[in-house]
Design a protein around this motif. Structure first.
Motif, PDB file in Angstrom:
ATOM      1  N   ASP A 153      35.268  31.448  -5.078  1.00 15.30           N
ATOM      2  CA  ASP A 153      33.967  31.062  -6.170  1.00 15.30           C
ATOM      3  C   ASP A 153      34.499  30.616  -7.305  1.00 15.30           C
ATOM      4  OD1 ASP A 153      32.879  32.184  -4.427  1.00 15.30           O
ATOM      5  OD2 ASP A 153      33.028  34.018  -5.445  1.00 15.30           O
ATOM      6  N   VAL A 154      35.098  30.363  -7.906  1.00 14.81           N
ATOM      7  CA  VAL A 154      35.185  29.858 -10.120  1.00 14.81           C
ATOM      8  C   VAL A 154      35.830  28.532  -9.139  1.00 14.81           C
ATOM      9  CG1 VAL A 154      36.525  29.566 -11.622  1.00 14.81           C
ATOM     10  CG2 VAL A 154      35.842  32.465 -10.986  1.00 14.81           C
ATOM     11  N   GLY A 155      36.569  28.722  -8.546  1.00 12.74           N
ATOM     12  CA  GLY A 155      36.646  27.243  -8.453  1.00 12.74           C
ATOM     13  C   GLY A 155      35.720  26.367  -7.964  1.00 12.74           C
ATOM     14  N   LEU A 156      34.934  26.731  -7.331  1.00 17.28           N
ATOM     15  CA  LEU A 156      33.700  25.679  -6.431  1.00 17.28           C
ATOM     16  C   LEU A 156      32.871  25.971  -7.816  1.00 17.28           C
ATOM     17  CD1 LEU A 156      33.504  27.649  -3.005  1.00 17.28           C
ATOM     18  CD2 LEU A 156      33.877  24.627  -3.416  1.00 17.28           C
ATOM     19  N   ALA A 157      32.691  26.616  -8.517  1.00 18.18           N
ATOM     20  CA  ALA A 157      31.741  26.640  -9.743  1.00 18.18           C
ATOM     21  C   ALA A 157      32.461  25.812 -10.446  1.00 18.18           C
ATOM     22  CB  ALA A 157      31.370  28.379 -10.361  1.00 18.18           C
TER      23      ALA A 157
ATOM     24  N   PHE B 196      33.587  19.544  -9.911  1.00 14.21           N
ATOM     25  CA  PHE B 196      35.455  19.262  -9.049  1.00 14.21           C
ATOM     26  C   PHE B 196      35.480  18.053  -9.722  1.00 14.21           C
ATOM     27  CE2 PHE B 196      36.840  16.121  -6.252  1.00 14.21           C
ATOM     28  CZ  PHE B 196      37.436  17.021  -5.713  1.00 14.21           C
ATOM     29  N   LEU B 197      34.777  16.553 -10.097  1.00 19.85           N
ATOM     30  CA  LEU B 197      34.823  15.526 -10.977  1.00 19.85           C
ATOM     31  C   LEU B 197      35.353  15.633 -11.876  1.00 19.85           C
ATOM     32  CD1 LEU B 197      32.451  12.807  -9.886  1.00 19.85           C
ATOM     33  CD2 LEU B 197      35.083  12.837  -9.966  1.00 19.85           C
ATOM     34  N   LEU B 198      35.389  16.510 -12.677  1.00 27.19           N
ATOM     35  CA  LEU B 198      35.917  17.428 -13.689  1.00 27.19           C
ATOM     36  C   LEU B 198      37.057  17.389 -14.173  1.00 27.19           C
ATOM     37  CD1 LEU B 198      33.987  16.060 -16.051  1.00 27.19           C
ATOM     38  CD2 LEU B 198      33.493  18.091 -16.089  1.00 27.19           C
TER      39      LEU B 198
ATOM     40  N   VAL C 208      43.322  16.924 -14.374  1.00 25.38           N
ATOM     41  CA  VAL C 208      44.045  16.987 -13.938  1.00 25.38           C
ATOM     42  C   VAL C 208      44.768  15.032 -14.243  1.00 25.38           C
ATOM     43  CG1 VAL C 208      45.990  17.320 -12.270  1.00 25.38           C
ATOM     44  CG2 VAL C 208      43.853  18.916 -13.020  1.00 25.38           C
ATOM     45  N   GLY C 209      44.232  14.983 -13.706  1.00 22.26           N
ATOM     46  CA  GLY C 209      44.536  13.036 -13.364  1.00 22.26           C
ATOM     47  C   GLY C 209      45.198  12.680 -15.081  1.00 22.26           C
ATOM     48  N   ALA C 210      43.984  12.971 -16.043  1.00 22.74           N
ATOM     49  CA  ALA C 210      44.157  12.925 -17.671  1.00 22.74           C
ATOM     50  C   ALA C 210      45.844  13.335 -17.908  1.00 22.74           C
ATOM     51  CB  ALA C 210      43.808  13.223 -18.507  1.00 22.74           C
TER      52      ALA C 210
ATOM     53  N   GLY D 171      44.800  17.575  -2.997  1.00 21.92           N
ATOM     54  CA  GLY D 171      45.450  18.702  -2.125  1.00 21.92           C
ATOM     55  C   GLY D 171      45.308  20.284  -2.644  1.00 21.92           C
ATOM     56  N   LEU D 172      45.415  20.112  -4.142  1.00 19.20           N
ATOM     57  CA  LEU D 172      45.720  21.322  -4.793  1.00 19.20           C
ATOM     58  C   LEU D 172      44.543  21.724  -5.478  1.00 19.20           C
ATOM     59  CD1 LEU D 172      48.933  21.519  -7.043  1.00 19.20           C
ATOM     60  CD2 LEU D 172      48.390  22.379  -5.015  1.00 19.20           C
ATOM     61  N   THR D 173      43.412  20.923  -5.083  1.00 18.87           N
ATOM     62  CA  THR D 173      41.706  21.236  -5.148  1.00 18.87           C
ATOM     63  C   THR D 173      40.961  21.026  -4.251  1.00 18.87           C
ATOM     64  OG1 THR D 173      41.259  19.367  -6.279  1.00 18.87           O
ATOM     65  CG2 THR D 173      42.027  20.469  -7.586  1.00 18.87           C
ATOM     66  N   GLY D 174      41.368  21.068  -3.014  1.00 17.75           N
ATOM     67  CA  GLY D 174      40.663  20.739  -1.576  1.00 17.75           C
ATOM     68  C   GLY D 174      40.795  21.412  -1.830  1.00 17.75           C
TER      69      GLY D 174
END
Lengths: 281, 338
Positions: free
Chosen positions: A120-124, A127-129, A134-136, A151-154
């Motif tokens: 639930d928290v992950g979906l709220a 996503f892009l942020l 993580v990329g930054a 992969g780890l976020t999807g």
């Protein structure tokens, strides 16, 4: 039976053709095109006004703003996009399946509650942020960092689907029978639950490939993707956008490639869903 | 019902809190030093340290987190000096304090309040567009099943669902603004008429994807309904085809459609990052990307809070509406939020 239904689905066959075409393009394209995707050609790649030259016999899809061969870049970009799409899906689907099966099997117990709250928290969370953050945090973004991040976020959506299916399966009598016969919980999950949720997993996974390809191109488009000069479809589109008045092929080629890739995997995914679950149609 | 609503609300407060916490620590772990970015690349080390102290970034991370949370929501009566409420936004006696933007030197609530209406305008326009279009195309496709109209609608919706917004957006921009010169390329304009003209392209861009999705949704739902006995009864009663389609089949397809629309609205209210970037629409999406690039922590946090609150609230509204409309959902067995 399932396979025959899949074969008869015209949309799915178009999808398979598109995917096969793209895989072939990614595998053999860079070798067939023979131009260096990173080398600028100031003689043939530029017009007299200094603009990128349009599609011609030498450069079938024209040159980009640094006078590099667009087709060669598109082919190398296909490798990047498909690699990221497939590998990220593999990670996400594996994670989502494990979480979904465990959560569904222990429905309404503490493990389930905790895991689903995490989802639930992950979906709220935007996503892009999250992906950009993580990329930054990793100082240089490569194909590997992007695919691991995606992969780890999807896996969140996959986990929900698998959980729902697992709950359905776990209420069947054969699960009870297996327990009565003394099979251990890991054994039940592995031998009885997992094979029965593989259908939906396959469907979600196929559609997820297109989502991953999309996510990668969005990141590249926003400048948070793989660092240049590695060509990616999203970044090519971003670069081409500034030139779309003078050189529309710079937008048309990557846009067409992204659209085709996403459409192809979506068609295959839908064909699989209709074949595995014929009640839908 | 009330108990259920309270439980859902309590749960959503938890989700927002968890999101805020996660965002706070993710934010903190980003590379690059915000104090250095404010001071500029040429600044002397002691100036950077001074700015760090001004921004409160020299304190331990847990102290920063604690003070952020305690300021986040408080009342009008909270003490703490003359300018204790300088960066607050007030909702009656309740204050929301998101701090001050590092880059813009303005309270974050002010920045958000300036951006949010523009994002909301875009979100409502896009959702209205996709609901209207999806409903019409879906009904046409379902009522003419397996004809060219159905095939065309299904095919178009497949392509529409597969086209990412930055492809749709750039193509629309090229054709309608660059080639045909019908609409402005990008921007927001200064008068109401200009706002509306600038709104068309981004709203269309977002709407195409949703419209394609809703077309399929409405078509599939209606085809499911048309097999049902009550539809046969309706025909037997002598109702016209149009009346059966609209009054009976479409009516039952409305619930999933409204669910999807409410959830989409929740997502879009947080800001459409890509679409706003393409069309330089000055909304929350463009703001959050800029803030992320500038390492403007308080603004990033504000955007995350707004986005997650919108998503969670949309979920709660859908859930409670379902409970109110469909008694089967109301009993505990089916009340699981997932």
């Amino acid at each position: 039976m399932t396979f025959a239904r899949f074969r008869k689905n015209r949309g799915a066959m178009v999808g398979v053709a598109i995917v096969a075409l793209l895989l072939g393009f990614a595998l053999f394209g860079p070798w067939l095109v023979r131009h260096d995707p990173l080398a600028s050609d100031f003689v043939h790649g530029a017009t007299r006004e200094g603009l990128p030259s349009p599609p011609s016999g030498r450069y079938l899809l024209g040159a980009d703003r640094l006078f590099r061969d667009q087709l060669a870049r598109l082919a190398t970009g296909a490798r990047v996009s498909l690699l990221i799409g497939l590998a990220a899906t593999l990670i996400a689907t594996a994670l989502g399946t494990v979480v979904g099966v465990i959560s569904g099997y222990y429905e309404r117990r503490a493990v389930d509650t905790v895991l689903m709250r995490v989802v639930d928290v992950g979906l709220a969370f935007p996503f892009l942020l999250l992906v950009m953050a993580v990329g930054a945090a990793l100082d240089r973004t490569t194909a590997t960092t992007i695919l691991v991040t995606l992969g780890l976020t999807g896996w969140l959506g996959t986990a929900r689907v698998v959980r729902a299916k697992t709950i359905q399966i776990a209420h069947h009598d054969f699960v009870l029978a297996a327990r009565a016969l003394g099979r251990s919980t890991p054994g039940i999950l592995w031998r009885h639950i997992l094979p029965n949720v593989l259908g939906p997993v396959l469907v979600v996974g196929t559609v997820s490939v297109s989502q991953m390809i999309l996510a990668e191109s969005v990141l590249s488009y926003l400048g948070a993707g793989i660092a240049p000069p590695t060509p990616t479809w999203g970044h090519m589109l971003f670069e081409g956008q500034d030139y779309f008045g003078a050189a529309p092929w710079l937008v048309a080629a990557p846009a067409g490639a992204i659209l085709l890739a996403v459409l192809g995997f979506n068609l295959v995914g839908e064909g699989l869903r209709d074949a595995i679950d014929p009640r839908q149609e | 019902m009330i108990k259920r609503a309270l439980r859902r609300l309590g749960w959503s407060v938890f989700v927002v809190w968890a999101t805020v916490t996660l965002a706070f620590f993710v934010n903190h772990s980003l590379p690059d030093d915000p104090a250095r970015m404010v001071a500029g690349a040429q600044a002397r080390p002691q100036d950077v340290e001074r700015i760090r102290a001004q921004l409160g970034l020299d304190r331990p991370i847990l102290v920063q987190y604690g003070s952020y949370l305690s300021r986040l929501v408080h009342t009008r009566w909270r003490g703490g000096g003359a300018d204790a409420h300088a960066t607050c936004g007030a909702l009656g006696p309740l204050h929301v304090d998101l701090g001050k933007s590092y880059q813009k030197r303005q309270p974050v609530v002010t920045v958000l309040a300036e951006r949010a209406p523009k994002t909301a305008l875009l979100a409502f326009a896009a959702v209205a567009l996709q609901v209207a279009f999806g409903m019409i195309a879906g009904v046409v496709a379902a009522s003419r099943k397996r004809t060219w109209a159905d095939t065309a609608a299904v095919g178009a919706s497949l392509v529409g669902v597969s086209a990412p917004t930055f492809v749709t957006g750039v193509v629309l921009q090229y054709v309608l603004a660059h080639k045909l010169r019908l609409l402005p390329l990008d921007g927001y304009g200064t008068t109401l008429a200009e706002h509306l003209r600038c709104l068309v392209l981004p709203a269309l861009t977002l709407g195409v994807f949703g419209a394609a999705y809703y077309t399929r949704l409405v078509r599939d739902e209606m085809l499911g309904q048309l097999d049902q006995d009550y539809v046969r009864t309706a025909y037997a009663k002598g109702l016209s085809r149009a009346s059966v389609l609209v009054r009976h089949a479409l009516r039952n397809a409305l619930m999933p459609l409204m669910t999807a629309a409410a959830l989409d609205l929740g997502t879009l209210l947080g800001g459409a990052i890509v679409t706003e970037s393409i069309f330089r629409w000055p909304g929350l999406g463009a703001l959050s990307i800029q803030a992320l690039l500038d390492r403007d922590g308080p603004v990033i946090m504000g955007c995350v809070i707004l986005t997650s609150t919108a998503v969670v609230l949309a979920n709660v509204v859908v859930d409670l509406a379902y409970g109110a409309l469909d008694p089967r959902v109301r009993d505990e067995g089916a009340a699981d939020p997932t």
